[in-house]
Write a protein that holds these residues in place. Structure first.
Motif, mmCIF file in Angstrom:
data_model
loop_
_atom_site.group_PDB
_atom_site.id
_atom_site.type_symbol
_atom_site.label_atom_id
_atom_site.label_comp_id
_atom_site.label_asym_id
_atom_site.label_seq_id
_atom_site.Cartn_x
_atom_site.Cartn_y
_atom_site.Cartn_z
ATOM 1 N N MET A 65 0.823 -1.214 0.000
ATOM 2 C CA MET A 65 0.000 0.000 0.000
ATOM 3 C C MET A 65 0.858 1.266 0.000
ATOM 4 O O MET A 65 0.582 2.217 -0.735
ATOM 5 C CB MET A 65 -0.954 -0.017 1.186
ATOM 6 C CG MET A 65 -2.002 -1.101 1.081
ATOM 7 S SD MET A 65 -3.098 -1.068 2.517
ATOM 8 C CE MET A 65 -4.047 -2.558 2.251
ATOM 9 N N MET A 112 -4.958 -1.610 -1.763
ATOM 10 C CA MET A 112 -5.366 -0.704 -0.683
ATOM 11 C C MET A 112 -6.891 -0.536 -0.665
ATOM 12 O O MET A 112 -7.510 -0.547 0.393
ATOM 13 C CB MET A 112 -4.696 0.657 -0.835
ATOM 14 C CG MET A 112 -4.985 1.575 0.335
ATOM 15 S SD MET A 112 -4.346 3.225 0.104
ATOM 16 C CE MET A 112 -5.561 3.894 -1.015
ATOM 17 N N LEU A 113 -7.479 -0.414 -1.832
ATOM 18 C CA LEU A 113 -8.922 -0.202 -1.909
ATOM 19 C C LEU A 113 -9.707 -1.398 -1.377
ATOM 20 O O LEU A 113 -10.742 -1.224 -0.742
ATOM 21 C CB LEU A 113 -9.336 0.076 -3.360
ATOM 22 C CG LEU A 113 -8.788 1.351 -3.990
ATOM 23 C CD1 LEU A 113 -9.169 1.419 -5.466
ATOM 24 C CD2 LEU A 113 -9.274 2.583 -3.246
ATOM 25 N N ASP A 115 -8.356 -4.267 0.422
ATOM 26 C CA ASP A 115 -7.880 -4.966 1.614
ATOM 27 C C ASP A 115 -7.553 -4.023 2.765
ATOM 28 O O ASP A 115 -6.797 -4.366 3.673
ATOM 29 C CB ASP A 115 -6.652 -5.828 1.282
ATOM 30 C CG ASP A 115 -7.039 -7.219 0.825
ATOM 31 O OD1 ASP A 115 -7.934 -7.818 1.456
ATOM 32 O OD2 ASP A 115 -6.456 -7.705 -0.155
ATOM 33 N N TRP A 116 -8.122 -2.836 2.730
ATOM 34 C CA TRP A 116 -7.899 -1.832 3.762
ATOM 35 C C TRP A 116 -8.156 -2.378 5.159
ATOM 36 O O TRP A 116 -7.406 -2.142 6.092
ATOM 37 C CB TRP A 116 -8.817 -0.637 3.458
ATOM 38 C CG TRP A 116 -8.787 0.437 4.465
ATOM 39 C CD1 TRP A 116 -9.730 0.698 5.412
ATOM 40 C CD2 TRP A 116 -7.760 1.409 4.648
ATOM 41 N NE1 TRP A 116 -9.362 1.794 6.161
ATOM 42 C CE2 TRP A 116 -8.149 2.240 5.699
ATOM 43 C CE3 TRP A 116 -6.548 1.661 4.010
ATOM 44 C CZ2 TRP A 116 -7.377 3.293 6.147
ATOM 45 C CZ3 TRP A 116 -5.782 2.717 4.452
ATOM 46 C CH2 TRP A 116 -6.200 3.514 5.500
ATOM 47 N N ARG A 117 -9.218 -3.141 5.315
ATOM 48 C CA ARG A 117 -9.611 -3.645 6.643
ATOM 49 C C ARG A 117 -8.649 -4.697 7.186
ATOM 50 O O ARG A 117 -8.693 -5.019 8.364
ATOM 51 C CB ARG A 117 -11.024 -4.221 6.590
ATOM 52 C CG ARG A 117 -12.073 -3.157 6.446
ATOM 53 C CD ARG A 117 -13.473 -3.747 6.593
ATOM 54 N NE ARG A 117 -14.460 -2.703 6.596
ATOM 55 C CZ ARG A 117 -15.246 -2.415 5.582
ATOM 56 N NH1 ARG A 117 -15.153 -3.110 4.462
ATOM 57 N NH2 ARG A 117 -16.128 -1.446 5.674
ATOM 58 N N ARG A 124 -2.559 0.916 9.625
ATOM 59 C CA ARG A 124 -3.569 1.787 9.021
ATOM 60 C C ARG A 124 -3.165 3.255 9.203
ATOM 61 O O ARG A 124 -3.283 4.062 8.280
ATOM 62 C CB ARG A 124 -4.937 1.510 9.645
ATOM 63 C CG ARG A 124 -6.077 2.055 8.827
ATOM 64 C CD ARG A 124 -7.419 1.597 9.339
ATOM 65 N NE ARG A 124 -7.543 0.157 9.186
ATOM 66 C CZ ARG A 124 -8.178 -0.637 10.050
ATOM 67 N NH1 ARG A 124 -8.752 -0.139 11.119
ATOM 68 N NH2 ARG A 124 -8.245 -1.929 9.841
ATOM 69 N N VAL A 127 -0.489 4.197 6.653
ATOM 70 C CA VAL A 127 -1.034 4.386 5.309
ATOM 71 C C VAL A 127 -1.846 5.677 5.244
ATOM 72 O O VAL A 127 -1.778 6.419 4.256
ATOM 73 C CB VAL A 127 -1.871 3.150 4.883
ATOM 74 C CG1 VAL A 127 -2.610 3.410 3.583
ATOM 75 C CG2 VAL A 127 -0.967 1.926 4.750
ATOM 76 N N LYS A 131 -1.920 8.666 2.541
ATOM 77 C CA LYS A 131 -3.195 8.902 1.858
ATOM 78 C C LYS A 131 -3.665 10.345 2.055
ATOM 79 O O LYS A 131 -4.205 10.957 1.126
ATOM 80 C CB LYS A 131 -4.241 7.915 2.368
ATOM 81 C CG LYS A 131 -5.542 7.932 1.629
ATOM 82 C CD LYS A 131 -6.466 6.870 2.201
ATOM 83 C CE LYS A 131 -7.871 7.013 1.683
ATOM 84 N NZ LYS A 131 -8.458 8.333 1.869
#
Length: 195
Positions: A65, A112-113, A115-117, A124, A127, A131
């Motif tokens: 990510m 990233m879109l 598997d963000w969780r 987090r 990232v 972001k």
């Protein structure tokens, strides 16, 4: 001395190759659906070898990510530095973003879109720091568009809607299809702007 430098360079290249393999597999199978064995086989390594480059599978995920955001940010910053009209700057940002999502070998941001969780809270936060910088560049251009009368409504929502439209492209776009990424960027810009 030369031998040690050459070995470090090879190890760095090997890590980059491994990161690309992780990105591709995480995009295809999801983080939870990808095993270390899958990664090792795809990278042509022994099963424990990825841990020479990364402490854990979680570190692989956050590195994927961060790589995608860092690369995308570099391209966005180059466009943002150009002396362009707000509309032209927006068009170029759209093209850069679509390239970051959809060009061959660019699996980092889609991971990233989707598997963000799967990130730990600490990862987090790492990232999010990148972001936020990415979002800030887009927000500046969105604000410029609004000031020029080319985009209406709440500026923050306009940026989020723009991302929603563009990010979904990663699910359906395939190279060699009906439109090139350049054509898609032009169509998306027409759709999103009043100009």
């Amino acid at each position: 001395m030369k031998k040690a430098r050459k070995k470090r360079q090879h190890e760095g290249n090997r890590r980059e190759d491994l990161l690309r393999v992780c990105a591709r597999l995480f995009r295809e199978k999801g983080f939870d659906g990808t095993s270390i064995r899958d990664i090792s086989q795809a990278a042509g390594m022994h099963s424990g070898s990825p841990f020479y480059h990364f402490k854990s599978k979680q570190e692989m995920l956050v590195s994927v990510m961060e790589e995608g955001l860092t690369e995308g940010l570099r391209h966005l910053e180059a466009v943002a530095a150009l002396q362009l009209s707000p509309a032209e700057k927006f068009r170029q940002l759209v093209r850069v973003h679509l390239g970051t999502l959809c060009e061959d070998g660019r699996d980092f941001i889609p991971v990233m879109l989707y598997d963000w969780r799967s990130l730990t809270p600490a990862n987090r936060r790492r990232v999010i720091a990148l972001k936020d910088r990415y979002d800030a560049l887009w927000q500046k251009v969105t604000d410029e568009l609004q000031a020029a009368g080319l985009m209406q409504g709440d500026a923050q929502l306009a940026r989020l809607f723009t991302f929603g439209v563009l990010n979904w492209t990663a699910r359906w776009y395939h190279a060699g299809g009906r439109k090139s990424l350049d054509e898609l960027a032009e169509e998306a810009s027409k759709f999103l702007l009043r100009a």
